[in-house]
Design a protein around this motif. Structure first.
Motif, PDB file in Angstrom:
ATOM      1  N   VAL A 213     -42.712  -5.629  48.452  1.00 52.14           N
ATOM      2  CA  VAL A 213     -42.734  -4.875  46.966  1.00 52.14           C
ATOM      3  C   VAL A 213     -42.093  -5.503  46.090  1.00 52.14           C
ATOM      4  O   VAL A 213     -41.065  -6.363  46.536  1.00 52.14           O
ATOM      5  CB  VAL A 213     -42.101  -3.508  47.391  1.00 52.14           C
ATOM      6  CG1 VAL A 213     -42.084  -2.510  45.941  1.00 52.14           C
ATOM      7  CG2 VAL A 213     -42.741  -2.864  48.517  1.00 52.14           C
ATOM      8  N   TYR A 214     -42.613  -5.694  44.790  1.00 57.25           N
ATOM      9  CA  TYR A 214     -42.078  -6.341  43.658  1.00 57.25           C
ATOM     10  C   TYR A 214     -41.705  -5.288  42.302  1.00 57.25           C
ATOM     11  O   TYR A 214     -42.513  -4.303  42.506  1.00 57.25           O
ATOM     12  CB  TYR A 214     -42.573  -7.591  43.362  1.00 57.25           C
ATOM     13  CG  TYR A 214     -44.080  -7.172  43.053  1.00 57.25           C
ATOM     14  CD1 TYR A 214     -44.492  -6.750  41.738  1.00 57.25           C
ATOM     15  CD2 TYR A 214     -45.007  -7.718  44.085  1.00 57.25           C
ATOM     16  CE1 TYR A 214     -45.988  -6.632  41.706  1.00 57.25           C
ATOM     17  CE2 TYR A 214     -46.495  -7.497  43.828  1.00 57.25           C
ATOM     18  CZ  TYR A 214     -46.919  -6.896  42.598  1.00 57.25           C
ATOM     19  OH  TYR A 214     -48.165  -6.947  42.298  1.00 57.25           O
ATOM     20  N   PRO A 215     -40.851  -5.642  41.597  1.00 49.65           N
ATOM     21  CA  PRO A 215     -40.532  -4.808  40.274  1.00 49.65           C
ATOM     22  C   PRO A 215     -41.837  -4.492  39.778  1.00 49.65           C
ATOM     23  O   PRO A 215     -42.615  -5.436  39.348  1.00 49.65           O
ATOM     24  CB  PRO A 215     -39.784  -5.503  39.546  1.00 49.65           C
ATOM     25  CG  PRO A 215     -38.898  -6.430  40.663  1.00 49.65           C
ATOM     26  CD  PRO A 215     -39.836  -6.888  41.624  1.00 49.65           C
ATOM     27  N   GLY A 216     -42.065  -3.380  39.391  1.00 50.58           N
ATOM     28  CA  GLY A 216     -43.326  -2.874  38.495  1.00 50.58           C
ATOM     29  C   GLY A 216     -44.499  -2.647  39.624  1.00 50.58           C
ATOM     30  O   GLY A 216     -45.629  -2.424  38.868  1.00 50.58           O
ATOM     31  N   GLY A 217     -44.725  -3.003  40.661  1.00 47.57           N
ATOM     32  CA  GLY A 217     -45.562  -2.669  41.646  1.00 47.57           C
ATOM     33  C   GLY A 217     -45.516  -1.597  42.497  1.00 47.57           C
ATOM     34  O   GLY A 217     -46.379  -1.884  43.378  1.00 47.57           O
ATOM     35  N   HIS A 218     -45.178  -0.703  42.312  1.00 47.90           N
ATOM     36  CA  HIS A 218     -44.744   0.301  43.229  1.00 47.90           C
ATOM     37  C   HIS A 218     -45.876   0.937  43.594  1.00 47.90           C
ATOM     38  O   HIS A 218     -46.036   1.066  44.941  1.00 47.90           O
ATOM     39  CB  HIS A 218     -44.020   1.556  42.355  1.00 47.90           C
ATOM     40  CG  HIS A 218     -44.317   1.645  40.830  1.00 47.90           C
ATOM     41  ND1 HIS A 218     -43.809   0.796  40.019  1.00 47.90           N
ATOM     42  CD2 HIS A 218     -45.200   2.524  40.355  1.00 47.90           C
ATOM     43  CE1 HIS A 218     -44.405   1.192  38.734  1.00 47.90           C
ATOM     44  NE2 HIS A 218     -45.286   2.197  39.026  1.00 47.90           N
ATOM     45  N   VAL A 219     -46.859   1.336  42.704  1.00 50.67           N
ATOM     46  CA  VAL A 219     -48.231   1.832  43.281  1.00 50.67           C
ATOM     47  C   VAL A 219     -49.394   0.746  43.982  1.00 50.67           C
ATOM     48  O   VAL A 219     -49.778   1.073  44.880  1.00 50.67           O
ATOM     49  CB  VAL A 219     -48.746   2.892  42.307  1.00 50.67           C
ATOM     50  CG1 VAL A 219     -50.264   3.293  42.813  1.00 50.67           C
ATOM     51  CG2 VAL A 219     -47.775   4.042  41.998  1.00 50.67           C
TER      52      VAL A 219
END
Length: 254
Positions: A146-152
């Protein structure tokens, strides 16, 4: 090498189009599915020029009724699918969670998860009756991390990984193989779609590296589906050499 009937979703561009052309070179029969008729028909013409029998089926994988209708049409026209390349998918936005657009969430969930499920079940219905088949789901490195801004987006690709494992456990007893291809940074329309047509922002994603190409992913798909019937490759994870994780990237190689 036996000729196969191959269904490919999202076949109008990117991984899907490259896979269609890769399969066409081997003379497989193709059912190409996508929303954009003009682009899809162009890909089909290129496949036919390579000697492949190719038919197009216009659908939005988010629409269960369209999937049911068009997969039935494909079956009646071409026969039982030997392979489904479950490729249709997208990312939208890279905003912080509290600033994200919920409509982007809906589109990603409906396409990347529900669309994959609808197409997977449609193909599996025919494959189970035939006692054979191969489903190849296109996942992502984002399904591992998981990376920042990639939640969904990351959540949808984590779902693809779980669904792939579940499919395999449910379908292996019918002689059906289920595989996943999980690419890292690959330069296609992906980032242009993600950033809603902002070309400069899309190009910045790949700045300073040599990214994967759609053809690289098509080669992986070909490798997976051409294994002997007793061999099932569960997952291939590939990245550019300059990428170690979703966020650890060496941008000094180009």
């Amino acid at each position: 090498m036996s000729k196969k009937i191959v269904w490919i979703t999202g076949a109008s561009a990117g991984f899907g189009a490259a896979t269609a052309l890769r399969m066409a070179k081997e003379g497989h029969t193709l059912a190409l599915f996508a929303r954009r008729r003009e682009k899809l028909e162009l890909v089909a013409q290129q496949c036919e020029a390579l000697g492949s029998k190719t038919e197009v089926f216009i659908l939005d994988v988010r629409n269960a009724d369209e999937v049911s209708k068009q997969t039935k049409n494909a079956f009646e026209s071409l026969g039982t699918p030997d392979v489904l390349v479950n490729n249709a998918g997208l990312a939208l936005g890279l905003d912080r969670f509290d600033q994200a657009n919920p409509e982007h969430w809906n589109q990603m969930i409906d396409t990347n998860i529900k669309g994959l499920l609808y197409m997977g079940k449609a193909a599996a219905d025919y494959m189970v009756k035939a006692g054979r088949g191969h489903i190849v789901n296109i996942g992502s490195l984002a399904g591992k991390e998981v990376y920042p801004g990639g939640h969904v987006y990351c959540a949808t690709k984590h779902a693809v990984e779980a669904i792939t494992k579940g499919m395999r456990q449910d379908l292996f007893k019918f002689g059906i193989r289920v595989s996943q291809i999980s690419p890292g940074l690959a330069e296609t329309e992906f980032s242009i779609v993600r950033f809603e047509g902002n070309i400069d922002r899309a190009k910045a994603v790949y700045h300073g590296i040599q990214p994967l190409t759609a053809e690289d992913i098509a080669e992986c798909i070909a490798f997976v589906i051409h294994q002997p019937p007793h061999v099932c490759i569960h997952d291939i994870v590939l990245t550019p050499t300059a990428q170690a994780t979703s966020t650890l990237i060496n941008r000094s190689q180009v």
